[in-house]
Enzyme design. Structure first.
Site, PDB file in Angstrom:
ATOM      1  N   SER A 130      24.861 -13.110  91.528  1.00  0.00           N
ATOM      2  CA  SER A 130      24.290 -11.865  91.610  1.00  0.00           C
ATOM      3  C   SER A 130      24.951 -11.129  92.981  1.00  0.00           C
ATOM      4  O   SER A 130      26.050 -11.240  93.085  1.00  0.00           O
ATOM      5  CB  SER A 130      22.981 -11.882  91.823  1.00  0.00           C
ATOM      6  OG  SER A 130      22.315 -10.538  92.268  1.00  0.00           O
ATOM      7  N   HIS A 133      24.453  -9.790  87.760  1.00  0.00           N
ATOM      8  CA  HIS A 133      23.299  -8.741  88.050  1.00  0.00           C
ATOM      9  C   HIS A 133      23.893  -7.355  88.166  1.00  0.00           C
ATOM     10  O   HIS A 133      24.645  -7.239  89.147  1.00  0.00           O
ATOM     11  CB  HIS A 133      22.511  -9.176  88.749  1.00  0.00           C
ATOM     12  CG  HIS A 133      21.501 -10.306  88.764  1.00  0.00           C
ATOM     13  ND1 HIS A 133      20.769 -10.930  89.541  1.00  0.00           N
ATOM     14  CD2 HIS A 133      21.291 -10.956  87.387  1.00  0.00           C
ATOM     15  CE1 HIS A 133      20.123 -11.988  88.978  1.00  0.00           C
ATOM     16  NE2 HIS A 133      20.502 -12.037  87.537  1.00  0.00           N
ATOM     17  N   ASP A 156      16.623 -16.303  89.477  1.00  0.00           N
ATOM     18  CA  ASP A 156      17.309 -16.181  88.290  1.00  0.00           C
ATOM     19  C   ASP A 156      18.523 -17.375  87.902  1.00  0.00           C
ATOM     20  O   ASP A 156      18.950 -17.502  88.954  1.00  0.00           O
ATOM     21  CB  ASP A 156      18.022 -14.874  88.044  1.00  0.00           C
ATOM     22  CG  ASP A 156      18.483 -14.736  86.260  1.00  0.00           C
ATOM     23  OD1 ASP A 156      17.819 -15.503  85.550  1.00  0.00           O
ATOM     24  OD2 ASP A 156      19.274 -13.752  86.137  1.00  0.00           O
TER      25      ASP A 156
END
Length: 209
Positions: A29, A56, A149
């Site tokens: 991310s 992401h 995540d």
């Protein structure tokens, strides 16, 4: 099995195996573009690995990841498309606003199921589905990011017999994602980007025979 691959398969979380890795799943991310720019060029021409990547992304903005990484990578770089067969020697980026899964075949699948940890695509979704398909032949890598995540998915890779790696939080632009992954999956090898790059080179050499 080559000596290089034997070293890779000896990572914590990797089950003993007679064959090389067949696939790599990477999740990242915040700070991920720079991390991937350091890692993906390590994969050489001739590698037969299939590489799946979740970054992401904003849901309503077209992804530029393929444009960014095609000039940097020896492998073919594609945005994942639903129902496409997985090809060796190919690097697939999850598209914005779709979960990327690996189905039997293996083939790619895209989903608009609800976001996971406020993200779609979600790293957990990719890792869990890839672990079901590739099991001990999968290498799962969690890089820099600012959420949790990927932690649950990395544990799924480990439980399926795959190898699990986390970027050292001290070297991550956003250490939260690596820290969550280490807490959830303490069996993971914690490596610098430089060492992860060497591991990818070893895995690629093994995949090429």
């Amino acid at each position: 099995m080559s000596a290089a691959l034997a070293g890779a398969s000896a990572l914590p979380g990797a089950a003993p195996r007679r064959e090389p890795f067949r696939a790599v799943a990477i999740g990242t991310s915040a700070g991920g573009i720079d991390a991937l720019a350091a890692l993906l060029p390590c994969l050489p021409t001739g590698a037969t690995l299939s590489v799946f990547i979740v970054v992401h992304l904003p849901p309503s903005v077209p992804s530029l990841l393929c444009d960014i990484f095609r000039p940097k990578c020896a492998l073919r770089v594609m945005e994942a498309e639903d129902k496409c067969p997985v090809e060796p020697g190919t690097l697939y980026f999850a598209p914005p606003n779709y979960h990327l899964l690996i189905d039997p075949g293996p083939q790619l699948a895209l989903s608009i199921d609800p976001a996971v940890h406020f993200s779609r695509p979600a790293i957990d979704v990719l890792f869990e589905s890839a672990a079901d398909i590739y099991r001990q032949y999968l290498l799962g890598i969690v890089l820099t990011g600012a959420s949790e995540d990927g932690a649950r998915g990395l544990l799924a890779v480990h439980r399926a017999g795959g190898a699990v790696v986390v970027q050292s939080p001290d070297t991550a632009m956003a250490p939260a994602m690596p820290l969550h992954a280490i807490r959830r999956c303490p069996e993971a090898a914690v490596l610098t980007l430089n060492d992860i790059g060497k591991l990818l080179q070893e895995a690629a050499r093994g995949s090429a025979g």
